[in-house]
Scaffold this active site. Structure first.
Site, PDB file in Angstrom:
ATOM      1  N   HIS A 111      64.213  23.309 -39.756  1.00  0.00           N
ATOM      2  CA  HIS A 111      63.019  22.548 -39.357  1.00  0.00           C
ATOM      3  C   HIS A 111      63.323  21.162 -38.842  1.00  0.00           C
ATOM      4  O   HIS A 111      62.413  20.359 -38.674  1.00  0.00           O
ATOM      5  CB  HIS A 111      62.075  22.383 -40.557  1.00  0.00           C
ATOM      6  CG  HIS A 111      61.307  23.608 -40.906  1.00  0.00           C
ATOM      7  ND1 HIS A 111      60.075  23.879 -40.377  1.00  0.00           N
ATOM      8  CD2 HIS A 111      61.598  24.653 -41.714  1.00  0.00           C
ATOM      9  CE1 HIS A 111      59.619  25.024 -40.868  1.00  0.00           C
ATOM     10  NE2 HIS A 111      60.534  25.522 -41.676  1.00  0.00           N
TER      11      HIS A 111
ATOM     12  N   LYS B 113      48.930  12.869 -39.142  1.00  0.00           N
ATOM     13  CA  LYS B 113      50.213  13.495 -39.500  1.00  0.00           C
ATOM     14  C   LYS B 113      50.911  12.537 -40.442  1.00  0.00           C
ATOM     15  O   LYS B 113      50.484  11.394 -40.579  1.00  0.00           O
ATOM     16  CB  LYS B 113      51.056  13.744 -38.247  1.00  0.00           C
ATOM     17  CG  LYS B 113      51.109  12.527 -37.309  1.00  0.00           C
ATOM     18  CD  LYS B 113      51.878  12.837 -36.025  1.00  0.00           C
ATOM     19  CE  LYS B 113      51.081  13.601 -34.984  1.00  0.00           C
ATOM     20  NZ  LYS B 113      51.575  14.945 -34.772  1.00  0.00           N
ATOM     21  N   ARG B 114      51.962  12.991 -41.104  1.00  0.00           N
ATOM     22  CA  ARG B 114      52.691  12.083 -41.971  1.00  0.00           C
ATOM     23  C   ARG B 114      53.070  10.821 -41.217  1.00  0.00           C
ATOM     24  O   ARG B 114      53.300  10.872 -40.007  1.00  0.00           O
ATOM     25  CB  ARG B 114      53.971  12.751 -42.481  1.00  0.00           C
ATOM     26  CG  ARG B 114      53.760  13.727 -43.631  1.00  0.00           C
ATOM     27  CD  ARG B 114      55.090  14.295 -44.112  1.00  0.00           C
ATOM     28  NE  ARG B 114      55.823  14.956 -43.036  1.00  0.00           N
ATOM     29  CZ  ARG B 114      56.986  14.531 -42.533  1.00  0.00           C
ATOM     30  NH1 ARG B 114      57.578  13.471 -43.032  1.00  0.00           N
ATOM     31  NH2 ARG B 114      57.583  15.191 -41.561  1.00  0.00           N
TER      32      ARG B 114
ATOM     33  N   LYS C 183      57.426   9.736 -35.320  1.00  0.00           N
ATOM     34  CA  LYS C 183      56.140  10.217 -34.795  1.00  0.00           C
ATOM     35  C   LYS C 183      55.410   9.130 -34.002  1.00  0.00           C
ATOM     36  O   LYS C 183      54.526   9.404 -33.228  1.00  0.00           O
ATOM     37  CB  LYS C 183      55.267  10.727 -35.944  1.00  0.00           C
ATOM     38  CG  LYS C 183      55.822  12.017 -36.605  1.00  0.00           C
ATOM     39  CD  LYS C 183      54.916  12.466 -37.750  1.00  0.00           C
ATOM     40  CE  LYS C 183      55.427  13.692 -38.487  1.00  0.00           C
ATOM     41  NZ  LYS C 183      55.065  14.970 -37.832  1.00  0.00           N
TER      42      LYS C 183
ATOM     43  N   THR D 205      52.531  21.332 -35.756  1.00  0.00           N
ATOM     44  CA  THR D 205      51.484  22.362 -35.780  1.00  0.00           C
ATOM     45  C   THR D 205      50.111  21.703 -35.653  1.00  0.00           C
ATOM     46  O   THR D 205      49.154  22.344 -35.236  1.00  0.00           O
ATOM     47  CB  THR D 205      51.521  23.178 -37.088  1.00  0.00           C
ATOM     48  OG1 THR D 205      51.584  22.278 -38.198  1.00  0.00           O
ATOM     49  CG2 THR D 205      52.706  24.116 -37.111  1.00  0.00           C
TER      50      THR D 205
ATOM     51  N   LYS E  99      46.488  22.869 -33.690  1.00  0.00           N
ATOM     52  CA  LYS E  99      45.143  22.880 -34.271  1.00  0.00           C
ATOM     53  C   LYS E  99      44.159  22.170 -33.353  1.00  0.00           C
ATOM     54  O   LYS E  99      43.037  22.637 -33.140  1.00  0.00           O
ATOM     55  CB  LYS E  99      45.151  22.195 -35.644  1.00  0.00           C
ATOM     56  CG  LYS E  99      46.032  22.865 -36.684  1.00  0.00           C
ATOM     57  CD  LYS E  99      46.189  21.954 -37.927  1.00  0.00           C
ATOM     58  CE  LYS E  99      47.354  22.402 -38.794  1.00  0.00           C
ATOM     59  NZ  LYS E  99      47.735  21.396 -39.798  1.00  0.00           N
TER      60      LYS E  99
END
Ligand SMILES: *Cc1c(COP(=O)(O)O)cnc(C)c1O
Length: 829
Positions: free
Chosen positions: A375, A565-566, A571, A675, A679
């Protein structure tokens, strides 16, 4: 050695029937509900609390699903076939009640039944505390996968850990994150079935001894201490197909011998301490990226749950007379990241030490029983266990790993004679500091290794594990992640689901490619209007939620721009924040007129790992900027910043259907798949995103016109890194960027001086590991395209509809089909 059933099996003719479902009428439902309330909760309806009612309703729904569960187990016992054992340290399940009602197709009946009792079913759903047994994407993926496996009727079982405290509950105090324990079990947990008498014993520590018997060397592990692993079963219902699979989560408890031994020595306090020590193993979920302390406990967790799972399967699931040479025909263990990889030496140990198989035969079996999903992409994020810790906790496993490594390196030398550099690179044991590379172990032993999106799988082969992919090209494959359309469309977006069903008919929930049939309606003005009405209603629902949940008034009529998101530097929440500050700075100084700015609400949702300093600083900065902007009456109609605390699955289900714009802005080459991106697109948000992870595939499917691409590509990122990235040159070369950063640094957004803000800003200017500044100009330009597109709302809606219509590929059902075909070697059940 193997578990033996009772010598005498009790039976009765009635026991041989298939389980009979309860009657599916409102009356029967009410009756069952009142039974549970009275005889399980022990209260009468007029005196019952919401929690009583929630528990009674949960048990009522459970009653309907349990017939499916029993019948599924019975049918599978009658026709055994190869099954999947999904091993994951995390399952981010989300609330169970709504999903169970949906799967059992009992929603309307339950709502009416509760109405008749004078109870709001929505209030009961809101009472449930979600089981947050995961950090983020990886854990949610596992939850989507088990949902799809049940819906596809694939013989499978999910194994994991029943953390007493799951992902922490996030609160903000003066804008800074404060973690609170997530006591999800406190008010009762009606979805799990504890099986304390099926406990298995798990051993730790001690040493090994070798003796020679009949010319054969026999090694025994003499462990120092043990704990009991208690299984808790959860049903995983398929979608309206009469199937329910099992999720088996393990909880640690002190063994009786363990405390008795100490207790008998007369030390009561010590006995209690010992018990606490053992039970600590499953006490808390480890937040990702936390500090190394507690690392040893994490290895205990990993071994604890995989050892229990293997033992459970071999001793209790396989028939007594099973020939273990046939194990690979019966099960494939899928390793969700490296967390369960210690299962590999554990299976070798069981086969060699406990069942007496020769090493070569055990190896032949083991090397066909596991497959590994990677991952990550950051080489430093690949999990390693120091030889010290491993040797102390699992001495026999360390020996086994060494032998596997010796034999593997021998084969490397055979294949590449004289290439000792390669041997060193590929060794499962890393030198300085000496540690076991779990990803390498999984790659060497696994039948297959997969990445989680096309780009990720390619980078995995080329950059993370190049020597291995050269050695075994056929081992490497891709399975692009997916999400379950049951939870993330049908359940979370009932209005859009109803519109879809009305337009293309039923059945799309289990055949998501059928959403393609929506494409022609993108050009239908009446359909677009209805699609907009759905989005508007979802925004209202979000507004209602944020008022009650956070006392936050979401303004009407603004574009909703969401990044949830985290919190992680890769990110790049900071990139979005710089956009906001740029707009605010421009408006404040008059360089931008209000007419030039599209009214937007910028929504963030993100938890930072408690030990991740920079991530927490970024949260504080976002909140500080939000506070200042929201308090500035000049721009109330134009700019709003919302950061609801405690982003989790429950909040995701409300936020995503209300979003216009989805922010997927990681530095290219860092997000394995994502992911969240899927969504949003499936719920009709347009994406502004980099060419990273599954964004690449989303863009290919929805088309360039319906996706806002920006930023460097992965090769460009690599090239910039090689030539030497100097973030300050981007700051100096871009006036807007310089003004935004200077404004933050000036302390404009903090009550105190600017020194706080400087930690984040200083890092961006001097380090900026994830090249925020390098992508800033491109991002701002893309946001300009977003504004222009949004101004033509008809055309925006057309794009949004096409996003929904073209994202059927991202159903986790499709991911499961890919695993079956490319990795597991099983046909559809
Ligand atoms: C989907 C999901 C994630 C993963 O989001 P990414 O954007 O892919 O990182 C994390 N947390 C929750 C609660 C989710 O539902």
């Amino acid at each position: 050695m193997r578990f033996k059933g009772p010598a005498h099996e009790p039976t009765h003719p009635l026991a041989l029937r298939a389980a009979v479902p309860a009657e599916r009428t409102v009356d029967a439902f009410v009756e069952e509900f009142l039974e549970n309330l009275n005889y399980v909760q022990g209260v009468a309806l007029p005196r019952s609390t919401i929690n009583d009612q929630y528990l009674a309703l949960a048990m009522t729904v459970r009653r309907y699903l349990m017939t499916d569960w029993m019948n599924t187990a019975r049918r599978r016992r009658g026709a055994p076939s190869k099954m999947v054992g999904y091993l994951s340290a995390e399952y981010l399940l989300g609330r169970q009640l709504g999903n169970s009602l949906l799967a059992a197709d009992l929603y309307d009946i339950a709502r009416e039944a509760m109405n008749q009792c004078g109870i709001s079913i929505d209030a009961l759903r809101a009472q449930e505390v979600e089981p947050g047994l995961g950090n983020g994407g990886l854990g949610r993926l596992a939850a989507c996968f088990v949902d799809s496996l049940a819906t596809l009727d694939v013989p499978s079982i999910g194994y994991g850990i029943r953390y007493e405290y799951g992902m922490f509950r996030q609160t903000f105090v003066d804008g800074r994150q404060v973690e609170r324990p997530d006591s999800w079990l406190f008010l009762g947990s009606p979805w799990e079935f504890p099986l304390p008498d099926r406990a298995v014993e798990i051993h730790f520590g001690g040493h090994t001894e070798s003796t020679t018997q009949d010319g054969q060397e026999i090694t025994r592990w003499l462990p120092a201490w043990n704990v009991q692993a208690i299984p808790y079963q959860l049903m995983v219902p398929g979608y309206r197909n009469g199937v329910a699979n099992t999720l088996r989560l393990w909880s640690a408890r002190a063994t009786r011998e363990f405390d008795l031994h100490i207790f008998n020595s007369g030390d009561y306090e010590e006995a209690v301490r010992a018990q606490t020590f053992a039970e600590n193993i499953t006490k808390v979920l480890y937040p990702e990226d936390s500090t190394p302390q507690g690392k040893e406990l994490r290895l205990q967790q990993q071994y604890f749950f995989v050892a229990a799972s293997l033992k459970d399967y071999i001793e209790q699931t396989l028939p007594d007379d099973f020939d273990l040479h046939n194990l690979p025909d019966q099960i494939i263990w899928q390793l969700n990241d490296t967390h369960p990889v210690i299962a590999i030496p554990e299976l070798m140990r069981l086969l060699v030490d406990e069942y007496g198989l020769p090493w070569e035969e055990a190896w032949d079996i083991t090397s066909r029983c596991f497959a590994y999903t990677c991952h990550t992409l950051l080489p430093e994020a690949l999990e390693v266990w120091s030889v010290d810790i491993l040797g102390r906790l699992l001495p026999r496993h360390l020996e086994i790993i060494y032998r596997i490594n010796d034999e593997f390196l021998e084969s490397v030398r055979e294949r590449f004679p004289g290439d000792e550099d390669r041997v060193r690179r590929m060794s499962i044991i890393q030198e300085n500091p000496r540690a076991v590379r779990m990803a390498y172990l999984a790659t060497v032993v696994g039948t297959k290794v997969n990445g989680v999106a096309e780009l990720h799988s390619q980078l995995l082969r080329d950059k993370v594990l190049p020597d291995f992919s050269e050695m075994w090209p056929e081992k490497f494959t891709n399975v692009t992640n997916g999400i379950t359309p049951r939870r993330f469309l049908r359940l979370s977006n009932g209005r859009l689901s109803d519109l879809i069903t009305e337009t293309i008919g039923e059945g799309w929930e289990t055949d998501l490619e059928r959403l393609r049939e929506l494409e022609p309606y993108a050009d239908d003005a009446a359909f677009r209007q209805r699609f907009r009405d759905v989005k508007e209603a979802n925004k209202h629902r979000l507004r209602d939620l944020l008022i009650t949940r956070d006392n936050f008034a979401l303004p009407q009529g603004q574009m909703i721009d969401v990044m949830v998101k985290r919190l992680h530097e890769y990110k790049r929440q900071m990139l979005k924040l710089l956009h906001i500050v740029t707009l605010y700075e421009g408006l404040s100084t008059g360089r931008l007129t209000p007419e030039q700015v599209t009214p937007r609400t910028f929504v963030f949702g993100a938890k930072a790992a408690p030990g991740y300093f920079m991530a927490k600083e970024i949260i504080a900065l976002i909140n500080a900027v939000g506070k200042t902007i929201n308090a500035d009456d000049r721009f109330n109609e134009i700019l709003t910043v919302a950061f609801p605390a405690n982003y989790n699955v429950t909040l995701a289900e409300k936020l995503i259907p209300a979003a216009d714009l989805s922010e997927q802005i990681s530095l290219a080459g860092k997000e394995a798949s994502g992911t969240g991106n899927m969504k949003f697109a499936l719920n009709g948000a347009l994406t502004i995103g980099t060419d990273d992870g599954a964004n690449v595939e989303i863009r290919q499917l929805v088309g360039d016109d319906n996706f806002f691409l920006f930023g460097m590509s992965e090769p460009e990122v690599a090239a910039l890194g090689e030539q030497g990235y100097v973030p300050r040159s981007f700051y100096e070369g871009n006036d807007d960027l310089r003004r935004a950063i200077d404004l933050i640094a000036s302390g404009a957004f903090t009550d105190r001086d600017g020194s706080k803000a400087w930690t984040v800003v200083g890092d961006l200017l001097n380090n900026d590991r994830f090249m925020v500044l390098a992508d800033y100009a491109s991002y701002i330009e893309a946001q300009g395209r977003v504004d222009a597109a949004y101004a033509d709302y008809e055309s925006w809606t057309r794009s949004a509809i096409l996003n929904v219509a073209r994202c059927g590929f991202f159903s986790s059902d499709r991911s499961m089909h890919d695993y079956m075909a490319r990795i597991w070697g099983i046909g559809q059940g």
